[in-house]
Design a protein around this motif. Structure first.
Motif, PDB file in Angstrom:
ATOM      1  N   LYS A 162       0.859  -1.188   0.000  1.00 31.66           N
ATOM      2  CA  LYS A 162       0.000   0.000   0.000  1.00 31.66           C
ATOM      3  C   LYS A 162       0.889   1.231   0.000  1.00 31.66           C
ATOM      4  O   LYS A 162       1.852   1.304   0.771  1.00 31.66           O
ATOM      5  CB  LYS A 162      -0.926   0.007   1.219  1.00 31.66           C
ATOM      6  CG  LYS A 162      -1.899   1.192   1.256  1.00 31.66           C
ATOM      7  CD  LYS A 162      -2.840   1.079   2.428  1.00 31.66           C
ATOM      8  CE  LYS A 162      -3.760   2.297   2.542  1.00 31.66           C
ATOM      9  NZ  LYS A 162      -4.610   2.479   1.341  1.00 31.66           N
ATOM     10  N   SER A 163       0.586   2.148  -0.876  1.00 32.80           N
ATOM     11  CA  SER A 163       1.365   3.384  -0.948  1.00 32.80           C
ATOM     12  C   SER A 163       0.439   4.572  -0.762  1.00 32.80           C
ATOM     13  O   SER A 163      -0.748   4.534  -1.115  1.00 32.80           O
ATOM     14  CB  SER A 163       2.088   3.488  -2.292  1.00 32.80           C
ATOM     15  OG  SER A 163       1.165   3.525  -3.364  1.00 32.80           O
ATOM     16  N   GLU A 164       0.997   5.629  -0.218  1.00 34.36           N
ATOM     17  CA  GLU A 164       0.235   6.850   0.036  1.00 34.36           C
ATOM     18  C   GLU A 164       1.110   8.060  -0.242  1.00 34.36           C
ATOM     19  O   GLU A 164       2.190   8.206   0.341  1.00 34.36           O
ATOM     20  CB  GLU A 164      -0.234   6.899   1.493  1.00 34.36           C
ATOM     21  CG  GLU A 164      -1.175   5.777   1.891  1.00 34.36           C
ATOM     22  CD  GLU A 164      -1.483   5.803   3.373  1.00 34.36           C
ATOM     23  OE1 GLU A 164      -0.789   6.536   4.114  1.00 34.36           O
ATOM     24  OE2 GLU A 164      -2.413   5.080   3.797  1.00 34.36           O
ATOM     25  N   ILE A 165       0.661   8.906  -1.150  1.00 32.95           N
ATOM     26  CA  ILE A 165       1.306  10.201  -1.337  1.00 32.95           C
ATOM     27  C   ILE A 165       0.860  11.123  -0.204  1.00 32.95           C
ATOM     28  O   ILE A 165      -0.311  11.142   0.161  1.00 32.95           O
ATOM     29  CB  ILE A 165       0.949  10.795  -2.708  1.00 32.95           C
ATOM     30  CG1 ILE A 165       1.576   9.954  -3.823  1.00 32.95           C
ATOM     31  CG2 ILE A 165       1.399  12.243  -2.824  1.00 32.95           C
ATOM     32  CD1 ILE A 165       1.235  10.422  -5.218  1.00 32.95           C
ATOM     33  N   GLN A 166       1.819  11.846   0.333  1.00 29.79           N
ATOM     34  CA  GLN A 166       1.520  12.719   1.468  1.00 29.79           C
ATOM     35  C   GLN A 166       1.684  14.175   1.035  1.00 29.79           C
ATOM     36  O   GLN A 166       2.760  14.597   0.597  1.00 29.79           O
ATOM     37  CB  GLN A 166       2.448  12.386   2.639  1.00 29.79           C
ATOM     38  CG  GLN A 166       2.236  10.953   3.149  1.00 29.79           C
ATOM     39  CD  GLN A 166       3.254  10.544   4.190  1.00 29.79           C
ATOM     40  OE1 GLN A 166       4.446  10.791   4.056  1.00 29.79           O
ATOM     41  NE2 GLN A 166       2.779   9.888   5.244  1.00 29.79           N
ATOM     42  N   VAL A 167       0.587  14.923   1.148  1.00 29.23           N
ATOM     43  CA  VAL A 167       0.554  16.320   0.722  1.00 29.23           C
ATOM     44  C   VAL A 167       0.034  17.172   1.873  1.00 29.23           C
ATOM     45  O   VAL A 167      -1.057  16.917   2.400  1.00 29.23           O
ATOM     46  CB  VAL A 167      -0.346  16.514  -0.520  1.00 29.23           C
ATOM     47  CG1 VAL A 167      -0.252  17.952  -1.022  1.00 29.23           C
ATOM     48  CG2 VAL A 167       0.035  15.532  -1.615  1.00 29.23           C
ATOM     49  N   ASP A 168       0.803  18.173   2.283  1.00 26.26           N
ATOM     50  CA  ASP A 168       0.396  19.086   3.352  1.00 26.26           C
ATOM     51  C   ASP A 168       0.138  20.472   2.785  1.00 26.26           C
ATOM     52  O   ASP A 168       0.588  20.811   1.677  1.00 26.26           O
ATOM     53  CB  ASP A 168       1.491  19.171   4.424  1.00 26.26           C
ATOM     54  CG  ASP A 168       1.692  17.849   5.143  1.00 26.26           C
ATOM     55  OD1 ASP A 168       0.704  17.115   5.312  1.00 26.26           O
ATOM     56  OD2 ASP A 168       2.852  17.550   5.529  1.00 26.26           O
ATOM     57  N   PHE A 219      -1.702  16.589  -6.782  1.00 24.84           N
ATOM     58  CA  PHE A 219      -1.693  15.351  -6.003  1.00 24.84           C
ATOM     59  C   PHE A 219      -2.699  15.458  -4.862  1.00 24.84           C
ATOM     60  O   PHE A 219      -2.801  16.495  -4.210  1.00 24.84           O
ATOM     61  CB  PHE A 219      -0.300  15.083  -5.419  1.00 24.84           C
ATOM     62  CG  PHE A 219       0.820  15.152  -6.421  1.00 24.84           C
ATOM     63  CD1 PHE A 219       1.060  14.103  -7.291  1.00 24.84           C
ATOM     64  CD2 PHE A 219       1.629  16.290  -6.507  1.00 24.84           C
ATOM     65  CE1 PHE A 219       2.082  14.167  -8.219  1.00 24.84           C
ATOM     66  CE2 PHE A 219       2.656  16.366  -7.428  1.00 24.84           C
ATOM     67  CZ  PHE A 219       2.878  15.295  -8.294  1.00 24.84           C
ATOM     68  N   PHE A 220      -3.408  14.382  -4.629  1.00 27.30           N
ATOM     69  CA  PHE A 220      -4.312  14.306  -3.479  1.00 27.30           C
ATOM     70  C   PHE A 220      -3.622  13.544  -2.358  1.00 27.30           C
ATOM     71  O   PHE A 220      -2.929  12.548  -2.608  1.00 27.30           O
ATOM     72  CB  PHE A 220      -5.612  13.595  -3.847  1.00 27.30           C
ATOM     73  CG  PHE A 220      -6.480  14.353  -4.809  1.00 27.30           C
ATOM     74  CD1 PHE A 220      -6.384  15.735  -4.921  1.00 27.30           C
ATOM     75  CD2 PHE A 220      -7.397  13.689  -5.599  1.00 27.30           C
ATOM     76  CE1 PHE A 220      -7.178  16.436  -5.807  1.00 27.30           C
ATOM     77  CE2 PHE A 220      -8.205  14.376  -6.489  1.00 27.30           C
ATOM     78  CZ  PHE A 220      -8.090  15.757  -6.597  1.00 27.30           C
ATOM     79  N   ASP A 221      -3.803  14.011  -1.140  1.00 29.17           N
ATOM     80  CA  ASP A 221      -3.243  13.311   0.009  1.00 29.17           C
ATOM     81  C   ASP A 221      -3.868  11.914   0.100  1.00 29.17           C
ATOM     82  O   ASP A 221      -5.091  11.758   0.049  1.00 29.17           O
ATOM     83  CB  ASP A 221      -3.543  14.095   1.289  1.00 29.17           C
ATOM     84  CG  ASP A 221      -2.782  13.541   2.482  1.00 29.17           C
ATOM     85  OD1 ASP A 221      -1.550  13.515   2.430  1.00 29.17           O
ATOM     86  OD2 ASP A 221      -3.447  13.121   3.453  1.00 29.17           O
ATOM     87  N   GLY A 222      -3.015  10.903   0.207  1.00 30.86           N
ATOM     88  CA  GLY A 222      -3.497   9.524   0.274  1.00 30.86           C
ATOM     89  C   GLY A 222      -3.539   8.809  -1.055  1.00 30.86           C
ATOM     90  O   GLY A 222      -3.823   7.599  -1.104  1.00 30.86           O
ATOM     91  N   ASP A 223      -3.253   9.499  -2.170  1.00 36.54           N
ATOM     92  CA  ASP A 223      -3.217   8.851  -3.480  1.00 36.54           C
ATOM     93  C   ASP A 223      -2.159   7.740  -3.495  1.00 36.54           C
ATOM     94  O   ASP A 223      -1.068   7.905  -2.933  1.00 36.54           O
ATOM     95  CB  ASP A 223      -2.850   9.865  -4.568  1.00 36.54           C
ATOM     96  CG  ASP A 223      -4.047  10.635  -5.070  1.00 36.54           C
ATOM     97  OD1 ASP A 223      -5.184  10.231  -4.749  1.00 36.54           O
ATOM     98  OD2 ASP A 223      -3.850  11.642  -5.779  1.00 36.54           O
TER      99      ASP A 223
END
Length: 906
Positions: free
Chosen positions: A758-764, A784-788
């Motif tokens: 499972k991968s998650e992009i993290q965007v703040d 990018f959406f957080d959690g993508d």
């Protein structure tokens, strides 16, 4: 213009069916042999193996940097379980494993390894991480790529016949280059034969969607079936002189109208622009020849091995390709494409064994040619609404010719001086990609003429031609030193250095055909070769106009220089507990320099990426008992952008059928890796392993979709702020004797693996990213959406092999199952600050059946092989969901394929 007729496609194997090593199971030439891929302390449980077990262990061959060679011989002949004995987490495909899968290229065989999946044209993803995170080496040395889109080499160009083994190392050790995100794939070519052999093989294959059915082809040249053009596509004559003048071709300052007319008329016309129906696409075939011998000379053991193969295959696909237009379908085309792929390969290996020292000189040449005929029919709402039941609004035609070639020459010396081992490696490699005469024609249906017309001026009516060429050189050298400390607790000290110099030159020239004035109606209705005939060129002033500037820079040069050094120690802390740890210092400079081909000025150069890194790695192995162990691993690695991801030059990718454009603002990614693994070796070649892994990625590079002005889908790239990847994998390998069922000397083979990741992009808030436009930094949340999930990452990957084989002779029946869950192929396009949903690919389940039988024919060894592929008929499906409406970005049936082959040892 003809109506489009339904066609379908299947990526068929370019197969050289039986590697010489595989015939060893029937007797004769021995399969290759193994050296551990990394230095390390001796496995206590393996130090004194049971003789019966040792006799059954397969003989594998591995050549990799930093090898801790066995005493008196670099070859470890099955005296220990290699997967267990190495300090790092590895998976190994021996020649026997490769042969059992029946795959014709190494990419297909690697798709059976735990956590690996193959995407597109032979791009291997490790644990869901894209191909940029996978490092491919040949005999421990770097390879250039013949693909403009990427720096990594697609592994489907390597026939299994020239590969002795494939090692996939998933935990980093500092003897390998620092570009180690998901793992390293080290291919070892067959070095020498333990006894003389000569083997010939042939195969024939077909599939339910291509063979004997309708496809679209064009003539090209009389030698296309060999994978070589006879000169009809050469850039010569008046056009060649103008092309090499480095002047923008077109009427005006550089050329008069008469000169441009002569240049336009000089192009090869009918042979490259007339698309024809072929109602009986032929079957695929392949032939191969391999041989080797070993002999003594002046106290040395010399070996020679050679292999050559040739294959010609066809694939037709009938695809639905759509893009979004608001909340509806904006473009909808039925795209029919027929590929004719010709692969020729040759390997020449020379080896010398002088006492405990081994020297190998390996030369490999692979030529891969693809000829494409493509016809599309459909509509674009920007041109007009479709008419239900009426003719297609547009017909688009393309003909293409792509030549890829890879040459690699390596010299490797592995020297054993008792407690000191020295490895020296040097290589030169060159890859080329030449694509002359990429032609396109776009016609629109005219209700008045009741025919398709092309006036060469009104969107989308047009005709174009593109010439592109890539040339890449790679110089690679390395030295590794291992010192086994006498009297210490299995302590080995290692150090080494490496140097890599890569230079790439890529040129793309785009041209359009445009009339000086409006064409009469009768001319616009003509087929492509008549439309651009010499008569029309001179009568109606149809002129070649260079449009290269509209597709980014016409030429760029990419350079990558990496210098590295490392130190490492491996030894037992206490009995049963051993540690391998080290650090690598790596300094790299990467640049993409735009070349002002036309001396127009105004180019803005892309700053070089010049960074250095300290990359530590450590693995702790605890032997719970003689047949069980636990590993703990931690490391730091990097991933650099690829040249094409940086270069602002349009490139059309033949596999995805879409355009790509680079982003000069990309930067390196850094990765922090951790893994825990339990392994139980409960029998000879039998094991269970369970692992958990975690990766944190800073600045991962993601593929991002966008739309051009004409609603065509184009892909670029961008750095996401950060991401994490975690998961688990399990692997089981078990053999069950079938003596109780009356099948003496037979056993049931059960091999399976499953990876969850499972991968998650993290965007703040406050995170930014830069795309290749004039806007500069923008909020990362727009892209990018957080959690993508990361692009290319499947949450579930599973492989299973169930087979029956004879342990005394070559007789195997294997059922192979492969499953990969959906994965993001590209981030969704953004428009007006609003991002659309992502584009997903759904690989699904495939089932293959492989049968191999060894026989004696006139005292010679004969192998027969039958393959049935994709028995489930799984289709290719790349889809975007837009407010509940499915948009089929690329969707087509793959079909089922069948192959029959034979190889004879002379």
């Amino acid at each position: 213009m003809p109506n489009v007729t339904r066609l379908a496609s299947l990526l068929l194997l370019t197969t050289v069916l039986c590697p010489a090593a595989a015939l060893a199971q029937a007797g004769g030439a021995a399969p290759p042999v193994v050296t551990p891929p990394t230095g390390g302390a001796t496995d206590p449980a393996a130090a004194a193996p049971d003789d019966a077990q040792a006799a059954e262990e397969p003989i594998i061959e591995v050549s990799a940097p930093g090898v801790d060679t066995a005493p008196a011989d670099i070859v470890v002949r099955g005296r220990r379980n290699i997967v267990r004995a190495t300090p790092e987490v590895v998976s190994i495909l021996s020649s026997e494993d490769i042969a059992r899968t029946g795959e014709g290229d190494i990419a297909g065989a690697l798709g059976r390894v735990p956590g690996l999946s193959v995407v597109g044209n032979g791009l291997v993803y490790v644990r869901g991480l894209g191909d940029r995170y996978s490092l491919a080496l040949l005999n421990g040395l770097a390879l250039p790529s013949p693909e403009p889109l990427r720096r990594v080499v697609p592994l489907d160009i390597f026939p299994t016949s020239v590969i002795g083994s494939a090692v996939v190392q998933k935990s980093y050790s500092v003897n390998y280059p620092g570009e180690f995100g998901g793992g390293v794939i080290n291919l070892t070519t067959t070095a020498a034969a333990r006894e003389p052999f000569l083997t010939v093989g042939a195969s024939v294959s077909g599939d339910t969607e291509t063979t004997g059915k309708l496809g679209y082809t064009y003539y090209g040249s009389s030698t296309d079936w060999l994978g070589f053009d006879n000169g009809d596509r050469a850039i010569d004559g008046a056009f060649g002189d103008a092309f090499r003048s480095n002047k923008v071709i077109g009427e005006g300052t550089n050329f008069t109208r008469a000169q441009v007319q002569a240049i336009t008329a000089d192009l090869t016309n009918s042979r490259t622009s007339v698309l024809q129906r072929n109602r009986n696409i032929p079957a695929n075939y392949g032939v191969d020849l391999s041989g080797g011998t070993t002999f003594g000379l002046a106290g040395a053991e010399l070996g020679v091995i050679a292999a050559a193969g040739f294959s010609n295959s066809w694939r037709t696909r009938d695809a639905t390709q759509q893009t979004q237009g608001g909340d509806l379908i904006g473009t909808d085309f039925q795209v029919v494409r027929t590929d004719n792929r010709v692969v020729a390969n040759g390997l020449l290996g020379l080896s010398a064994k002088i006492g405990a020292h081994d020297i190998r000189f390996t030369n490999l040449l692979i030529r891969d040619t693809l000829k494409i005929g493509r016809l599309a029919a459909g509509y674009d709402v920007q041109v007009g609404d479709p008419v239900p039941g009426g003719p297609a609004q547009q017909i688009n035609q393309r003909t293409s010719w792509f030549e890829r070639q890879l040459f690699n020459s390596q010299l490797v010396g592995e020297f054993d001086f008792g407690d000191i081992d020295l490895d020296l490696r040097a290589a030169y490699a060159n890859s080329q990609r030449n694509a002359p005469y990429e032609r396109s024609f776009n016609y629109v249906y005219d209700t008045t003429a009741r025919d398709y017309v092309n006036n060469l001026t009104t969107n989308p009516q047009s005709a174009g031609i593109t010439f592109s060429e890539l040339d890449e050189d790679v110089w690679n050298a390395g030295a590794d030193l291992n010192y086994k400390v006498p009297g210490a607790r299995n302590l080995t000290l290692s150090a080494g250095g490496a140097y890599l110099d890569t230079t790439r030159s890529s040129t793309r020239r785009d041209f359009a055909f445009r009339p000086a004035s409006a064409l009469p109606g009768g001319v616009t209705e003509q087929r492509p070769d008549y439309l651009l005939s010499d008569y029309n060129v001179y009568t109606y002033n149809i002129l070649l106009v260079e449009t290269s500037g509209l597709a980014g820079t016409a030429r760029y040069q990419g350079d990558l220089t990496v210098s590295a050094g490392y130190a490492q120690a491996t030894g037992d802390i206490v009995e049963g507990l051993r540690l391998q740890g080290g650090v690598r210092y790596e300094q790299g400079k990467q640049s993409v320099t735009l070349v002002d081909l036309f001396a127009q000025g105004g180019l803005t150069q892309i700053p070089a990426i010049e960074k250095s890194y300290w990359l530590p790695a450590a693995t702790l192995t605890w032997n719970l008992r003689p047949d069980m162990q636990v590993r703990l691993h931690g490391s730091k690695t990097i991933a650099r952008p690829q040249f094409r991801e940086l270069a602002p030059q349009v490139y059309f990718d033949t596999e995805s059928d879409r355009q790509f454009f680079g982003n000069p603002f990309l930067t390196d990614s850094t990765l922090t890796n951790a893994e825990a693994r339990f392994e139980w070796y409960f029998g000879t070649q039998q094991r269970i392993s369970l692992a958990g892994f975690y990766k944190r990625i800073n600045k991962p590079i993601e593929a991002i979709a966008t739309f051009t002005g004409g609603a065509a889908l184009i892909t670029t790239f961008g750095n996401a702020p950060s991401a994490r990847l975690y998961g688990a994998e399990v692997e089981v390998q078990k053999y069950v004797p079938l003596n109780g069922l009356g099948l003496d000397q037979h056993r049931l083979v059960l091999i399976g693996n499953y990876t969850f990741s499972k991968s998650e992009i993290q965007v703040d808030d406050g995170d930014t990213t830069i795309l290749n436009d004039l806007r500069g930094p923008r909020p990362a949340r727009e892209v990018f959406f957080d959690g993508d999930p990361l692009t290319g990452q499947s949450k579930h990957i599973a492989n299973a092999q169930v087979g029956v084989e004879n342990t005394a002779l070559l007789q195997q029946l294997t059922l192979l199952l492969n499953y990969a869950s959906k994965r993001v192929s590209s981030r969704g396009p953004a428009s007006g600050g609003v991002r659309q949903s992502d584009i997903f690919e759904r690989p699904g389940l495939t089932i293959d059946l492989i049968a191999r039988q060894g026989l004696r024919l006139a005292g010679r060894e004969l192998e027969l092989k039958f393959e049935a592929r994709n028995l489930t008929g799984a289709a290719y499906d790349e889809t975007q969901d837009v407010r509940g409406t499915p948009i089929f970005i690329n969707r087509y049936d793959v079909g089922r394929s069948f192959s029959l082959g034979a190889s004879l040892k002379l």
